[in-house]
Design an enzyme around this catalytic site. Structure first.
Site, PDB file in Angstrom:
ATOM      1  CD  GLN B 249      -0.942  -0.735   3.653  1.00  0.00           C
ATOM      2  OE1 GLN B 249      -2.151  -0.772   3.582  1.00  0.00           O
ATOM      3  NE2 GLN B 249      -0.281  -1.227   4.697  1.00  0.00           N
ATOM      4  CG  HIS B 279      -7.123   3.298  18.665  1.00  0.00           C
ATOM      5  ND1 HIS B 279      -6.747   4.438  17.978  1.00  0.00           N
ATOM      6  CD2 HIS B 279      -6.947   2.265  17.807  1.00  0.00           C
ATOM      7  CE1 HIS B 279      -6.334   4.089  16.768  1.00  0.00           C
ATOM      8  NE2 HIS B 279      -6.434   2.785  16.635  1.00  0.00           N
ATOM      9  CG  ASP B 303      -2.427   2.281  14.329  1.00  0.00           C
ATOM     10  OD1 ASP B 303      -2.572   1.550  15.345  1.00  0.00           O
ATOM     11  OD2 ASP B 303      -3.388   2.690  13.655  1.00  0.00           O
ATOM     12  CG  ASP B 323      -0.485  -4.371  10.078  1.00  0.00           C
ATOM     13  OD1 ASP B 323      -1.396  -3.658  10.546  1.00  0.00           O
ATOM     14  OD2 ASP B 323      -0.002  -4.204   8.939  1.00  0.00           O
ATOM     15  CG  ASP B 357      -3.686 -12.069   4.145  1.00  0.00           C
ATOM     16  OD1 ASP B 357      -4.595 -12.210   4.986  1.00  0.00           O
ATOM     17  OD2 ASP B 357      -3.898 -11.758   2.953  1.00  0.00           O
ATOM     18  CB  ALA B 358      -4.968 -11.055   9.692  1.00  0.00           C
ATOM     19  CG  ASP B 377      -8.043  -1.299  14.045  1.00  0.00           C
ATOM     20  OD1 ASP B 377      -8.960  -0.793  13.376  1.00  0.00           O
ATOM     21  OD2 ASP B 377      -7.133  -0.622  14.573  1.00  0.00           O
TER      22      ASP B 377
END
Lengths: 547, 514
Positions: B249, B279, B303, B323, B357-358, B377
């Site tokens: 990305q 959050h 993040d 992530d 990749d989750a 998330d």
């Protein structure tokens, strides 16, 4: 529209490339390497197969007595074995020429992904296709049944959306038929064609049978349906004034993709079968598709697990004769390098009709040469491209099936699509049907091409959509399928020849998709089950049919 | 005496005084632009624009005074010194914006760098006018000299102050503006080697140096183009302080109005101004249902902000964060700005970061202890590759990794802006065999935002949360579970791998607002 520039243009281009190969090969040997990646040119065991055919191998020392020998471990042979096992019938063996079973549904695997070597999906069956339901339930693909008693398929087995995309006018679009930029006439013809398909979906004969069913043996044999076999699909489309370029492209693609043929060499019966047989009612757009990273290798592996004690691979059957009511099967074990013999009460011959003509001399004599000429299968090239990364691209995102409209091939399937890997290394399976009118010359060309030529052909095709593909490739393996699939030609689908081929000969029963006139999983399965149940009946077993 | 001096030099070495006055105009404009660049940049990055502009202007003007004072120590070769001076201003002023951005993104020393650069430019600019006046003093009568130089100086400042907000900022952005004016300074230097040739002597070295400086600055402009496209800068309302393409990305960090924002592929992930609302709502309700949770899975959330909230629960022993993008988790641990915001959460010994990749990761994870809580998330489902993470298949796989009474909390886009999408996710979670309890709250930089709390076991709406949170309290938590009429449940299809209806719904609904 280059993609539909007539059969000859396409074939000629490919042939022109292949004609130059021997020279190119010589010229390149001492020069720099043309490609930065490696790969192999692979194919079915031709030498062993031809040795089997030529019958110049030593005779076995003894004949092992056995109830049943199944010759051939493709879907038909495996299904026959599956059926026999299902009836508690154990005294049989399945002989397979290759080192693994599955025939054109075989698969491979490397460090990146599993991949199909040819057949890569089945259409999700409705309740009506009983044997498929049984198989898929066994394999854990069906989770339950809905209120209408239709099967609910496990989400991971259904093709993940987006299913198809097409590259045309410089970009990718969703779906296989390009709706963007249609003229009103295109729209009218598209609708007219599918209205006609829907008419056939609803059509029932006096006995209440559908016009087209899966497998075809469940469909109608009414004269109105059979009449469709008297013309080519092209003539049928012409007669209805369906000449929209877009529609014709779709029809041509369908014929190449499912039948290895073109509309002019496809029976109108088969052309409409492709669109009508799968729809349970007119409103349904298309049936969902079931697929796996290894393609139909998933189902092969399941069937193999069921009968692996009976399966022997690397065995070339060289001759089948009948003596005193016993069927003598001569074979060559390529691994042990020794001749084998079986004295069977019954044989299920699950190889192609061409092969039957070669190893069953009495059949060859009884039917005559012309009979076997009817069963010439067309050739395919299937290639697995291992990519270390994916090429950069825009517009509609990568789908499972990716078709380049102006390409010569059928496009590629992304083998990591079902394993949910959307980033990083992947394997693509590229398909190309040699759909020329003259099947024999396609064979000859297929055997004269080199790996380098195939790779050049494949890259030329894929570069249309992926200009920077080459730098992403780490390996290309090319599979040559000289006898990939029977072609559903006009005047063949309802011919006496086809009907005769299904009739047992002496104590030999036949099971192969050849006997349906087209190569679909369900057809091979149907013939495997039929042959196995014919045999069970001969052995006076009590059983309820699985068909 | 004045007249004599004038007569002397005019006769011996006539200078093109009028052309040199053009230089005054340009260098005045350049000087003011650097001041505006520094002031704007400080306001963007640090917030409180009144304070930033005041201090930057104050420091800059006093540094100019210092420069003017120091000019008396330059005795010989005034013309040569002037050219060198222009090249120095070109370099320091020209690269001021890129250097300050880098220092902001990569170091803890932004303020020292800011004032250091402001002082350096101020001193150099302060030297310019006194030197130029001394060069010209033999050409022009003193009273005319003062009048003309100062007039052009102030007019140049006016031009810059009008150009900067109207043309330069919108069209070029801060980085390219500062580099472009650096090039102007260098051009004045090069030009002066011609205008002052009679006073300079050998010019080759100076011209070579000017050319080198120009090349450097031009390279900077090209680099800036690669860093961000001008078109991209128009998309973001705030200044881009970091931009990079990962294999997955495009990551952009912007800064402005006292806060900063993270964008992935142009989609806002959080704004530091109100991310605490998001959050807190994402994390604490799940803990309210299962207060003694020890093992927590975080899907997405690279993040580190959700992990910051998770670590407020002292009984947590293990956090596994999965992530996709290593660049995001690396930024979260290394970039001072982000690490300050997440409190260094990803560096905590209880936290394990996995870049995968989750969905593939949870599908392949077998025979390991289940998680008590899963915080899901992911970015909004705007592509098929993300859409798969909102399917029944994903939630079924997730359920296998949860304890029988475990809880998952899932970000579900906006029930106000994308009502069908929100309820589609809710229905999908239920279809996967969870009991789902949807809730929402306002996150001003997003909109009204929605979540689903889900457990394989029945559970009640949570009532108690941690004290001392910034937004969430026992009272506000109860209110989150009540849906007003305009966001209430609508009947929608379940999102499955083989239909991906959510991606289409989402695109349809959000396109209405853009």
């Amino acid at each position: 529209m280059n993609g539909t520039g007539g059969p000859d243009v396409k074939r000629r281009t490919f042939l022109a490339a292949s004609a130059a190969i021997p020279l190119v090969d010589l010229a390149c040997k001492s020069q720099k390497v043309e490609f930065t990646f490696d790969g192999d040119l692979i194919g079915p065991s031709v030498d062993l197969g031809h040795a089997a055919r030529d019958g110049d191998l030593p005779a076995p020392s003894s004949f092992e007595p056995i109830d049943v020998v199944i010759v051939g471990g493709g879907i038909a042979g495996l299904s026959a074995a599956w059926r026999l096992k299902g009836a508690g019938f154990e005294d049989f063996t399945l002989l397979e020429l290759e080192s693994g079973v599955g025939g054109t549904a075989r698969s491979g695997r490397n460090g990146v992904s599993a991949y199909p070597l040819a057949a890569h999906y089945v259409v999700a069956p409705t309740r009506e296709t009983v044997p498929m339901i049984r198989l898929l339930e066994e394999a854990g693909v069906i989770e339950g049944y809905d209120a209408k008693d239709e099967p609910i398929f496990g989400e991971e087995h259904l093709v993940r959306s987006p299913e198809e995309r097409i590259f045309a006018v410089g970009q990718w679009w969703e779906g296989l038929y390009l709706h963007a930029g249609e003229s009103p006439e295109d729209i009218r013809q598209y609708k007219a064609f599918f209205d006609e398909v829907d008419r056939w979906v609803l059509w029932r004969d006096a006995k209440g049978h559908r016009a087209f069913a899966v497998p075809r043996s469940k469909g109608s044999d009414d004269a109105e349906v059979r009449a469709l076999d008297t013309m080519s699909f092209k003539d049928w489309l012409d007669a209805r004034g369906l000449d929209s370029k877009r529609l014709r492209w779709l029809m041509d693609y369908a014929c190449r993709d499912d039948y290895g043929a073109r509309p002019e060499t496809t029976s109108a019966w088969a052309g409409i079968y492709y669109f009508a047989a799968r729809k349970s009612h007119p409103k349904e757009e298309t049936r969902p598709v079931l697929t796996w990273p290894e393609g139909n290798g998933f189902l092969v592996n399941h069937l193999y697990e069921r009968c692996k004690e009976q399966v022997r691979t690397g065995i070339a059957v060289t001759r089948i004769t009948t003596e005193n009511g016993k069927v003598k099967v001569l074979a060559w074990d390529a691994v042990q390098r020794c001749a084998l013999g079986f004295a069977a009460k019954r044989v299920i011959f699950a190889g192609s009709m061409i092969m039957a003509g070669r190893v069953i001399p009495e059949l060859a004599r009884a039917r005559g040469r012309a009979f076997f000429q009817e069963f010439l299968p067309s050739s395919w090239i299937v290639s697995n491209l291992t990519l270390r990364e994916r090429p950069k691209e825009h517009f509609f995102s990568m789908a499972w099936d990716n078709v380049i409209r102006d390409g010569k091939g059928l496009g590629y399937v992304v083998d990591t699509h079902q394993s949910l890997r959307d980033h990083g290394p992947t394997v693509w399976t590229f398909y190309h049907a040699l759909a020329g009118a003259d099947i024999r010359s396609d064979w000859e060309r297929l055997y004269s091409v080199s790996w380098r030529d195939c790779v050049r052909f494949i890259l030329d095709d894929l570069r249309i959509a992926h200009p920077d593909l080459e730098s992403c490739i780490s390996r290309i393996d090319v599979m040559r399928w000289a006898h990939a699939m029977i072609r559903p030609r006009p005047h063949f689908m309802w011919s006496d020849v086809l009907e005769k081929a299904r009739v047992p000969f002496q104590n030999i029963h036949f099971a192969h998709s050849d006997l349906s006139g087209f190569a679909l999983f369900e057809e091979a399965q149907d013939h495997g089950l039929r042959a196995a149940e014919e045999v069970l009946q001969e052995f006076r077993k009590t059983f309820a049919t699985w068909r | 005496m004045d007249d004599l001096e004038v007569l002397d030099t005019r006769s011996s070495q006539p200078l093109k005084a009028s052309l040199l006055f053009i230089s005054v105009f340009i260098i005045a404009a350049c000087g003011l632009v650097y001041e505006l660049v520094a002031g704007t940049l400080a306001s963007y990055l640090l917030g409180d624009s009144v304070m930033q502009f005041s201090t930057v202007i104050g420091v800059y003007l006093s540094a100019m005074g210092l420069g003017s004072y120091l000019s008396k120590h330059i005795h010989k070769g005034l013309a040569r010194r002037f050219v060198d001076l222009e090249l120095a201003v070109a370099l320091v002023g020209g690269f001021s914006a890129p250097i300050l951005f880098l220092s902001f993104a990569r170091t803890h020393a932004f303020r020292p760098s800011l004032y250091g650069i402001v002082v350096a430019i101020g001193v150099l600019v302060g030297l310019e006018i006194p030197l130029l006046m001394r060069i010209l003093r033999h050409q022009v009568r003193f009273k005319d000299l003062i009048a003309q130089v100062l007039t052009l100086d102030y007019i140049g400042a006016l031009a810059a102050s009008l150009l900067f907000p109207l043309l330069l900022m919108p069209k070029l952005g801060l980085v390219r503006t500062s580099l472009a004016f650096g090039m102007l300074n260098a051009i004045v230097g090069l030009w002066s080697t011609y205008l002052l040739q009679s006073q300079i002597g050998p010019t080759f070295g100076l011209r070579l140096r000017s050319a080198v400086v120009l090349v450097f600055l031009a390279a900077g402009v090209i680099g800036a183009n690669r860093f961000t496209l001008a078109a991209e800068e128009e998309i973001f309302t705030d200044e881009i302080v970091y931009a990079k393409d990962s294999p997955y990305q495009r990551i952009v960090l912007t800064r402005g109005r006292g806060s900063f924002q993270l964008f992935l592929n142009g989609n806002l992930q959080f704004s530091s101004a109100d991310e605490y609302r998001y959050h807190e709502a994402l994390v604490h309700p799940a803990f309210a249902v299962k207060p003694h949770a020890q093992r927590v899975l975080v899907c997405g959330g690279g993040d580190g902000l959700a992990v910051r909230e998770i670590l407020k629960h002292p009984e947590v022993k293990e956090v596994v964060l999965v992530d996709l993008d290593p660049l995001v988790t690396e930024l979260a641990t290394k970039m001072p700005l982000l690490r300050e915001l997440n409190g260094g959460s990803l560096l905590d010994p209880r936290v394990k970061v996995i870049n995968a990749d989750a969905m593939v990761w949870i599908a392949e994870r077998k025979g390991e202890p289940p998680f008590d809580i899963a915080i899901v998330d992911f970015p909004d489902p705007n592509t098929y590759a993300v859409g798969k993470l909102f399917t029944t298949r994903f939630y079924k796989l997730l359920k296998r990794q949860l304890a029988p009474d475990g809880v998952a909390s899932i970000q579900c886009t906006s029930p106000l802006m994308a009502r069908k999408s929100f309820w589609c996710i809710d229905a999908t979670v239920e279809a996967a065999g969870f009991q789902a309890r949807p809730y929402h709250l306002a996150v001003p930089s997003f909109s009204v935002w929605g979540f689903v709390l889900a457990s394989p076991a029945p559970f009640d709406i949570p009532r108690h949360t941690l004290p001392n949170l910034r937004h969430l309290s026992d009272e506000s938590m109860a209110s989150m579970f009540v849906f007003p009429k305009d966001m209430d449940r609508v009947p929608v299809e379940v999102n499955r791998l083989d239909n991906q209806v959510l991606v289409h719904l989402y695109a349809e609904e959000w396109n209405r607002w853009s």
